[in-house]
Design a protein around this motif. Structure first.
Motif, PDB file in Angstrom:
ATOM      1  N   VAL A  26       0.733  -1.346  -0.008  1.00  0.00           N
ATOM      2  CA  VAL A  26      -0.017   0.106  -0.031  1.00  0.00           C
ATOM      3  C   VAL A  26       0.789   1.215  -0.032  1.00  0.00           C
ATOM      4  N   ALA A  27       0.384   2.035  -0.519  1.00  0.00           N
ATOM      5  CA  ALA A  27       0.901   3.683  -0.390  1.00  0.00           C
ATOM      6  C   ALA A  27      -0.186   4.352   0.521  1.00  0.00           C
ATOM      7  N   GLU A  28       0.418   4.843   1.731  1.00  0.00           N
ATOM      8  CA  GLU A  28      -0.195   5.268   2.889  1.00  0.00           C
ATOM      9  C   GLU A  28      -0.013   6.664   3.193  1.00  0.00           C
ATOM     10  N   PHE A  29      -0.974   7.479   3.648  1.00  0.00           N
ATOM     11  CA  PHE A  29      -0.724   8.663   4.136  1.00  0.00           C
ATOM     12  C   PHE A  29      -1.733   9.175   5.317  1.00  0.00           C
ATOM     13  N   ARG A  30      -0.783   9.879   6.058  1.00  0.00           N
ATOM     14  CA  ARG A  30      -1.505  10.100   7.687  1.00  0.00           C
ATOM     15  C   ARG A  30      -2.148  11.300   7.711  1.00  0.00           C
ATOM     16  N   VAL A  31      -3.468  11.557   7.995  1.00  0.00           N
ATOM     17  CA  VAL A  31      -4.200  12.773   8.143  1.00  0.00           C
ATOM     18  C   VAL A  31      -4.640  12.936   9.632  1.00  0.00           C
ATOM     19  N   GLU A  32      -4.250  14.470   9.934  1.00  0.00           N
ATOM     20  CA  GLU A  32      -4.863  14.846  11.398  1.00  0.00           C
ATOM     21  C   GLU A  32      -6.104  15.411  10.978  1.00  0.00           C
ATOM     22  N   GLU A  41      -8.269  14.885   1.934  1.00  0.00           N
ATOM     23  CA  GLU A  41      -6.965  15.567   2.164  1.00  0.00           C
ATOM     24  C   GLU A  41      -5.759  14.653   1.637  1.00  0.00           C
ATOM     25  N   ALA A  42      -5.815  13.361   1.938  1.00  0.00           N
ATOM     26  CA  ALA A  42      -4.836  12.461   1.259  1.00  0.00           C
ATOM     27  C   ALA A  42      -5.073  12.103  -0.005  1.00  0.00           C
ATOM     28  N   PRO A  90      -6.113   9.736  18.587  1.00  0.00           N
ATOM     29  CA  PRO A  90      -7.592  10.373  18.302  1.00  0.00           C
ATOM     30  C   PRO A  90      -7.375  11.475  17.048  1.00  0.00           C
ATOM     31  N   GLY A  91      -8.233  11.313  16.250  1.00  0.00           N
ATOM     32  CA  GLY A  91      -8.303  12.358  15.128  1.00  0.00           C
ATOM     33  C   GLY A  91      -7.272  11.970  14.107  1.00  0.00           C
ATOM     34  N   SER A  92      -6.682  10.973  14.016  1.00  0.00           N
ATOM     35  CA  SER A  92      -5.642  10.569  13.067  1.00  0.00           C
ATOM     36  C   SER A  92      -6.223   9.359  12.150  1.00  0.00           C
TER      37      SER A  92
END
Length: 187
Positions: A26-32, A41-42, A90-92
């Motif tokens: 996978v290609a992964e992106f973290r968003v807050e 957003e990602a 939380p929120g991530s």
């Protein structure tokens, strides 16, 4: 025909099917931030990665139904779905594009954006429930709760966070969209 993330149905239960997913990249992106904003957003950075913003400058075509390819570049088909899962705080949120089965960690292009991580997800057994509709926090939470209850009623134990899978682009009519909630379970 576009490639979809492979799995094997092990059994069917009221409210879900039990699936075995092979290991995959996978290609992964973290968003807050909130659930509803995370996917949007990602998407841009991940789409940039598959669009050629990688060290090899290789375009990676996205599937179902958007296809990105350029003349003179090597096309790499990406599988569906786009996955979203709550992060470790939380929120991530982690938003993932599943890469084609024909790639290995050594052959997949390295992202230019340091916020994108490419990694292998190990083989797993998971319960999955399919539904159509809008991508709202309430829709996913309702389905995730129902899946958790159905999994427990079937005598299975969850081993991780619920994933939210989206198979269709935002312009597809909401009532035709394929969505899933997926919950890893013990063997």
């Amino acid at each position: 025909m576009t490639e979809q993330q492979p799995y094997r149905v092990v059994s069917r239960h009221p409210g879900f099917e039990l699936r075995r997913y092979p290991s995959h990249l996978v290609a992964e992106f973290r968003v807050e931030g909130p659930f509803d904003r995370a996917g949007n957003e990602a998407f841009r950075p991940l789409a940039g990665y598959i669009g050629g913003a990688n060290r090899a400058r290789r375009r990676i075509g996205m599937t179902a139904p958007v296809v990105q390819e350029a003349t003179g570049s090597q096309k790499i088909a990406m599988t569906a779905p786009v996955l979203q899962e709550e992060g470790d705080r939380p929120g991530s949120w982690l938003v993932r594009f599943v890469m084609p089965a024909g790639f290995s960690a050594a052959t997949l292009p390295e992202p230019e954006d340091p916020r994108i991580t490419v990694r292998e997800i190990p083989e797993e057994l998971a319960a999955a429930a399919r539904f159509s509709g809008r991508w709202t926090t309430e829709a996913f939470e309702r389905r995730a709760t129902a899946l958790g209850h159905a999994v427990t009623a079937a005598g299975l134990s969850p081993t991780g966070a619920v994933r939210y899978a989206r198979f269709d682009p935002p312009w597809k009519p909401w009532f035709l969209r394929r969505n899933e909630v997926v919950l890893p379970v013990t063997e």
